[in-house]
Write an enzyme that holds these catalytic residues in place. Sequence first.
Site, short mmCIF file in Angstrom:
data_model
loop_
_atom_site.label_atom_id
_atom_site.label_comp_id
_atom_site.label_asym_id
_atom_site.label_seq_id
_atom_site.Cartn_x
_atom_site.Cartn_y
_atom_site.Cartn_z
N ASN A 387 -13.00 -1.48 -35.79
CA ASN A 387 -14.34 -1.43 -35.21
C ASN A 387 -15.42 -1.46 -36.30
O ASN A 387 -16.07 -2.48 -36.50
CB ASN A 387 -14.47 -0.18 -34.33
CG ASN A 387 -15.72 -0.21 -33.47
OD1 ASN A 387 -16.65 -0.96 -33.73
ND2 ASN A 387 -15.75 0.60 -32.43
N ASP A 388 -15.56 -0.36 -37.02
CA ASP A 388 -16.63 -0.29 -38.01
C ASP A 388 -16.53 -1.37 -39.08
O ASP A 388 -17.54 -1.85 -39.58
CB ASP A 388 -16.61 1.09 -38.70
CG ASP A 388 -16.91 2.21 -37.70
OD1 ASP A 388 -17.64 1.95 -36.73
OD2 ASP A 388 -16.41 3.33 -37.91
#
Lengths: 462, 99
Positions: A387-388
Amino acid sequence: MEHNDLFALAYLVATVLFILGLKGLSSPKTALKGNLYAMIGMGIALVATFLNPEVKQYTWILAGLAGGAVIGTGVALRIEMTAMPQLVAALHSFVGLSAVLVAAGTFLAHQQDGALSGVFLAEIAVGSFVGALTFTGSLIAFGKLQELLSSNPVVFKGQHALNAALGIAMVGLCVAFVMTESLPLFLAMTAIALLLGVLLIIPIGGADMPVVVSMLNSYSGWAAAATGFTLGNNLLITTGALVGSSGAILSYIMCKAMNRSIVSVILGGFGGEAQVAADPNAPQKRVKSASVEDLSFMLENAQKAIIVPGYGMAVAQAQHSIKEVLELLQAKGVETKFAIHPVAGRMPGHMNVLLAEADIPYDVVQEMEEINAEFASTDVVFVIGANDVINPAAKTDPKSPLYGMPILDAYRAKHVFVSKRSMKAGYAGVDNLLFYYDNCSLVFGDAKGTCDKLANALKENH
Amino acid sequence: MSPSMIGLYVFVLSCFVGYHVIWGVTPALHTPLMAVTNAISAIVVVGAMLVAGHESPGDGTLPVIQIVGFFAVLLASINIFGGFVVTNRILAMFKKKEK
């Protein structure tokens, strides 16, 4: 004297073998041989110490070695690869505690023999407190990784002042111990170090775990080196320095990959559950969702695809399903690669190990710098549990906590599909801007379920 | 030069050796690097053995020093065996894909 030189020579051989062992890791081809060198080195060190005339009895030693062999081998053979970060943290804690016990035992033994000097006592004190910090710090890291403790940072007012005060108290007790040779002072100093180990790790959040694990790796090395000074043993000093610098370099690499300074990681407070309050005035942003069939169709018709795995893949144990997807795509002539961000997962190199476990050849697995230029010419990117590390906010939004962090340029591909369980934010608690891009679609569902369904869909259209 | 000073020389030089060797490790093998450094940092076992093998007081009192040493040996050798075996397992996974 001649006798001692013989032991020193054996230890030197062990040192060289350890260095060759680490050097072997420069390529997967030489790595196994390297590990063998390191094992032989350890064997030589054990035998040499066993023959040392200072060793007067063998029962306790043999009992300890046998117990350690059974427990260590048993755990190492059974551990799941996804649980590697926890295992490593647990093993760090053992080195730490062992160093504390060696310091205490050496103190008692020399006290009995009446051979204590100021320098010696200072070395004992340092060995004990570095070991104690490593011990409890690693226990907390273990607890967070094993999810026995919340991975959220624990912060409270006056935390840094408290740590500083404890640090000063510890140094004070250390000095007092050297002056007085008192066992209670030694124990009090060690107790403070144990407490400090806890306090130093609790404020560090889940997102920073790769740094923490590397840092504790480094501590365990410094603990061994400090023990080496106590014993006047160059093998321990050298080995400790090698391990200490290894952990320090890994911490540096991890920090750089997150664009964070080691100081800000240590001070903690970053990450955890989303603390970002939704801005009520912000325009309602839309995400697109896609079915597994859409994804399957796009992948089949792609020329080039990149799979981006993250911690979510580890949690779902999806690596074996991904291997199947990879084979089906390769059979259809789709050029498929994997892109690994340095901080993907919970420890350095975590994703590489999981993919290797699933028999995915390491030459299709590439690091961020190698592959980043290729995203622009890629038809489909499939993100599983990351995600990040793909959040374009790191490039475009100076207000984002991620700003400045190097990311995988997944957003530059023609189409991006992200497998997600829910709309929850990533570990940094930051909304992912990529999800609102026109070329991005979300495939909702569990990572493993999605990969299995994808493999089936690819098979049907064979 | 005192033994501690010699130790300091060895320490500083070893840090440089470590620095150069570790930068040569390929990022794909960072996990086995941690596992193997784990195993070799258990070299504290040398100190643990000296404690556990210390001469008993011989007056029938509890052998505190040896018991402390025993636990130190136990913990360190869990590391040695656990670290090397798990490193071997991981590296074998990388190895088999060469064909």
